[in-house]
Structure formats: C-alpha cells, structure tokens
Design an enzyme around this catalytic site. Sequence first.
Site, PDB file in Angstrom:
ATOM      1  N   ARG A  10       0.816  -1.220   0.000  1.00  0.00           N
ATOM      2  CA  ARG A  10       0.000   0.000   0.000  1.00  0.00           C
ATOM      3  C   ARG A  10       0.851   1.272   0.000  1.00  0.00           C
ATOM      4  NH1 ARG A  10      -2.493  -3.463   3.598  1.00  0.00           N
ATOM      5  NH2 ARG A  10      -1.606  -2.352   5.361  1.00  0.00           N
ATOM      6  N   CYS A  11       2.162   1.126   0.094  1.00  0.00           N
ATOM      7  CA  CYS A  11       3.082   2.272   0.172  1.00  0.00           C
ATOM      8  C   CYS A  11       3.715   2.534  -1.188  1.00  0.00           C
ATOM      9  CB  CYS A  11       4.157   1.974   1.211  1.00  0.00           C
ATOM     10  SG  CYS A  11       5.500   3.177   1.244  1.00  0.00           S
ATOM     11  N   GLY A  12       3.546   3.755  -1.702  1.00  0.00           N
ATOM     12  CA  GLY A  12       4.121   4.120  -2.993  1.00  0.00           C
ATOM     13  C   GLY A  12       5.630   4.010  -3.024  1.00  0.00           C
ATOM     14  N   ARG A  15       6.429   0.357  -3.295  1.00  0.00           N
ATOM     15  CA  ARG A  15       6.136  -0.150  -4.645  1.00  0.00           C
ATOM     16  C   ARG A  15       7.192   0.316  -5.642  1.00  0.00           C
ATOM     17  NH1 ARG A  15       0.927   1.558  -3.215  1.00  0.00           N
ATOM     18  NH2 ARG A  15       1.117   3.350  -4.617  1.00  0.00           N
TER      19      ARG A  15
END
Length: 140
Positions: A10-12, A15
């Site tokens: 969920r963390c940019g 990712r």
Amino acid sequence: MNAVIYHNPRCGTSRNTLALIRHAGIEPQVVDYLRTPPTRQKLAELIAAAGLQVRDAIRSKEAPYAALGLADAALSDEALLDAMVANPILIQRPLVQTGLGTRLARPSEVVLEILPVIATPFTKEDGEVVKPQAKPDPRR
C-alpha cells in the site's frame, strides 16, 4: 544477486523500490512485513546493518506511535523494538537487503546504492524519472 525487500504494497515508496529492484534485473524475495513481521532479532539486525538508530526506523506518523507514548525520548531501543514487533505498521519501509548491503529505501532511489548499475532510466509511479547511474571509475 539475491535481494530481500520488507514491503508494504500500500506504500508508494515501497512499490517504487520493488519496481526499481526488478528494473535492475533482480527478482527479490518479497516479505509483506505487516503479515509476516521480522523477529525482534532480525529487525534489530536490519536496522544496524542499514546504519540506522532504532528511532530512525520507526514510523512516527502511525497511530500506535502516539497511543503507545513512543515519542518519549527516554524510551530504550529495546522498548522501541518491542513496540515495532508488536505493531509492525510502526516499521519504517521499505528495508532492502542485498549482497551489497542493507538500506532503508526512502526515497526509493537509495536502493541503487546496493544494486548493480542500472543501464536504462526508470520511471516512478508519479512520473519522476530515475536516470541510469554512472559507471564506477575503475581507476579509483
């Protein structure tokens, strides 16, 4: 080269780091640390190997940080580690280990310090381009 990323999908930043590792031609072991948190010992080892202080590896903006009173500067590293293991959302991410070292990849480009040189540009989710690294000078 082997690599392990302690990842939160969920963390940019996490990712982008994962995509950058893959862009370098490496398929890392992906550990969803929220579902499978590292042991206290492993977490302490990762933090030390990354050259961080325990307090630098804790996410202070997460709700448990305030709820548990973790801003108290008198708290020991042991108390902080215990809180992080009990509440993995407090672990700063992404932590990445390769044969070249361990880094907290914030920003995601920090991971380049422990990856082979990339030859082509990489585009992050937000459109920012990470340019290929310069080849090391063999005379140094």
